[in-house]
Design an enzyme around this catalytic site. Structure first.
Site, PDB file in Angstrom:
ATOM      1  N   TYR A 151       0.846  -1.194   0.000  1.00 27.98           N
ATOM      2  CA  TYR A 151       0.000   0.000   0.000  1.00 27.98           C
ATOM      3  C   TYR A 151       0.882   1.245   0.000  1.00 27.98           C
ATOM      4  O   TYR A 151       1.968   1.258   0.577  1.00 27.98           O
ATOM      5  CB  TYR A 151      -0.929   0.030   1.217  1.00 27.98           C
ATOM      6  N   LYS A 155       2.290  11.299   4.699  1.00 30.28           N
ATOM      7  CA  LYS A 155       2.074  11.981   5.972  1.00 30.28           C
ATOM      8  C   LYS A 155       1.168  13.194   5.738  1.00 30.28           C
ATOM      9  O   LYS A 155       1.364  13.961   4.795  1.00 30.28           O
ATOM     10  CB  LYS A 155       3.422  12.425   6.575  1.00 30.28           C
TER      11      LYS A 155
END
Length: 567
Positions: A151, A155
């Site tokens: 995946y 952030k």
């Protein structure tokens, strides 16, 4: 402005997700499908051999669900290498039956939070354990026979929570906490984290490997509750699948479960692609061995030594999405987790498992009856009150190769590989034994699993001046491994063996026997014995002289002898 941590980059990564045009596949003539299988298998095997680059790794995975059918995963030293791989695949007959659903481009990295000295003074300024740890992160190895989850993530840069507005210390503290969650999965999950900043839509690509897919679910779930993820993590689509060998491509396209477990030697011996009914291998020819010695060296630790989303001793990795590095960086390389068996070596052609060399990982040359033969021999010896293996109730698997290289040169080569083998929880022991009456040395590698021993055999076969692999020689070989002698009896043991050696020389069917000594521990002995036939060897085991030797050995050995039989 908040300071950006320094980074060091390693191998570039391509996750290539493909779907199969099943309608076109079903409608294609049998000859066209056959050609597609053959060219696809050849392409994928060539990539796994890393014959197209100086270093790297490749693997093939089946993918579950509607998003894709296959994942081709490649690590290479440069983006140009990955570009060439893409073009070469398009030249295969298999490519016309596939459609790329998506892809992901990234590069492995470590950041300045791992070590100031590493970035300011260079790799030589840090201890060997940390240096190997960093090398493992930059040049990762893809685990065998594992489930995979990939995946992408970033952030968060929101109005309320912006990762990039946090100062260094706060980011480091958050990642340290993130790493604490990951410690619970040491030995269950292996990870590769690669930066995709400037390369793809997210900032990192995360690839998790595990023998149990529920462990992958559990770690991702737990991480969601950690502030580093709950406040600052943003995730893309998840993909899950399982690794299988290119030789099973025909089985995959036929709708069979993969990996099939069949012996690759079966294919090279004339297996017809596209057939139904793939025969599962029983790991035939594996040598149950024994680890009479304790797991020595830096070994042990978690498989891959990788602590997902942070190391055991993590001190935070700052911008690294799941933590890397460690507050306590003075530990040994085993606790660091060295990724890849080609670090410290030339990785160019080392990523070749033993099966692609036409060799069985236990040295039986693919004899499918090897396991039952081994059990029969153990039973016969048990009837003679001779202990024959299964230390502590467990099986281990051995690869033994012989070299005529200078022993010091050979040891240096083996030591480099062993430092990386120690990274795996399945590694028991690898050592060099010097012959006393022959001009060759034995390289012995013991593992918990047959596939690991087989892969190690591929690496070890690249050592200098390899002249034979145990089990490939004619006749019947039997080796008593790890005769660990009490130090006070070392000289007496050697002298007694020489007396037994004189007896052996006079026996019918005996070819050669040598007592080989571990170059690192003179009390660790390895006996290699070659006979014309099993019956000849068993005649010796039944002899009164051998019985007396066994009884005497119980007084002078520090542990019970462990045996490996190579027929």
């Amino acid at each position: 402005m908040v300071e950006a941590p320094q980074t060091a980059e390693g191998w570039f990564s391509l996750h290539d997700f493909r779907s199969i045009d099943w309608d076109a596949w079903r409608e294609a003539p049998a000859s066209e499908r056959q050609r597609a299988i053959e060219e696809g298998e050849a392409f994928l095997k060539h990539r796994e051999l890393v014959a197209d680059a100086d270093a790297g790794e490749s693997a093939l995975f089946s993918v579950l669900g509607h998003k894709a059918d296959l994942l081709f995963l490649h690590f290479r030293p440069s983006l140009d290498d990955l570009s060439a791989i893409e073009r070469r695949f398009e030249d295969t007959a298999l490519a016309k039956f596939t459609e790329r659903e998506t892809s992901y481009v990234s590069v492995t990295e470590v950041s300045g939070y791992v070590s100031d000295d590493y970035f300011e003074e260079g790799a030589d300024a840090v201890d060997e354990g940390l240096r190997r740890y960093i090398e493992g992160k930059l040049k990762p190895e893809i685990p065998d026979d594992e489930y995979v989850s990939f995946y992408p993530m970033s952030k968060r840069r929101g109005a309320e929570h912006n990762w990039y507005d946090l100062d260094f210390e706060e980011r480091a503290e958050l990642m340290a906490g993130h790493g604490e969650v990951g410690k619970e999965y040491a030995g269950k999950i292996k990870q590769v984290i690669a930066s995709s900043v400037g390369f793809d839509d997210h900032e990192w690509g995360v690839t998790l490997f595990g023998a149990d897919p529920t462990d992958i679910k559990d770690i991702v779930y737990e991480m969601r509750f950690d502030p580093a993820s709950s406040r600052y993590g943003e995730f893309g689509d998840f993909y899950v699948g399982r690794r299988f060998p290119p030789t099973d491509l025909d089985a995959f396209l036929a709708g069979e479960a993969v990996p099939t477990g069949r012996d690759p030697a079966e294919d090279s011996a004339g297996h017809s692609h596209g057939e139904s009914g793939h025969h599962a291998s029983d790991d035939g020819g594996r040598a149950h061995g024994a680890g009479g010695a304790e797991r020595s060296g830096a070994g042990g630790g978690s498989a891959h030594g990788d602590h997902p989303h942070g190391d055991e001793e993590t001190g935070g990795e700052g911008d690294h999405p799941h933590g890397e590095g460690g507050a306590d960086r003075g530990g040994d390389s085993a606790d660091r987790g060295v990724d890849g068996a080609d670090h410290g070596e030339d990785g160019a052609d080392r990523g070749v498992d033993g099966a692609d060399h036409g060799e069985d990982g236990a040295g039986h040359g693919g004899d499918a009856s090897g396991e039952s033969d081994d059990a029969d021999i153990r039973g016969e010896l048990a009837d003679l009150d001779i202990y024959a293996g299964k230390p502590h109730g467990e099986d281990v698997y051995a690869t033994v190769l012989y070299s005529e290289a200078d022993v010091d040169e050979l040891f240096d080569e083996v030591d480099g590989l062993r430092g990386n083998f120690d990274h795996y929880g399945t590694h028991v022991k690898t050592a060099v034994y010097e012959g006393r009456h022959t001009d060759r040395a034995a390289v012995v590698s013991i593992w918990d699993t047959a596939s690991a021993a087989e892969t190690a055999g591929g690496f070890l076969s690249e050592l200098p001046d390899i002249v034979a692999r145990a089990g490939e020689e004619s006749g019947f070989g039997t080796m008593g491994m790890f005769y660990t002698v009490k130090p006070d009896y070392q000289t007496e043991f050697v002298d007694t063996f020489d007396e037994v050696g004189d007896l052996l020389a006079e026996m019918d069917g005996h070819v050669e026997t040598d007592l080989m000594v571990n170059v690192e521990d003179e009390n660790d002995m390895f006996i290699a014995s070659q006979w014309n036939a099993k019956e000849d060897a068993m005649a010796f085991f039944r002899s009164e002289e051998f019985s007396e030797t066994v009884q005497w050995g119980r007084d002078v050995l520090a542990d019970r002898p462990r045996h490996v039989f190579l027929a």
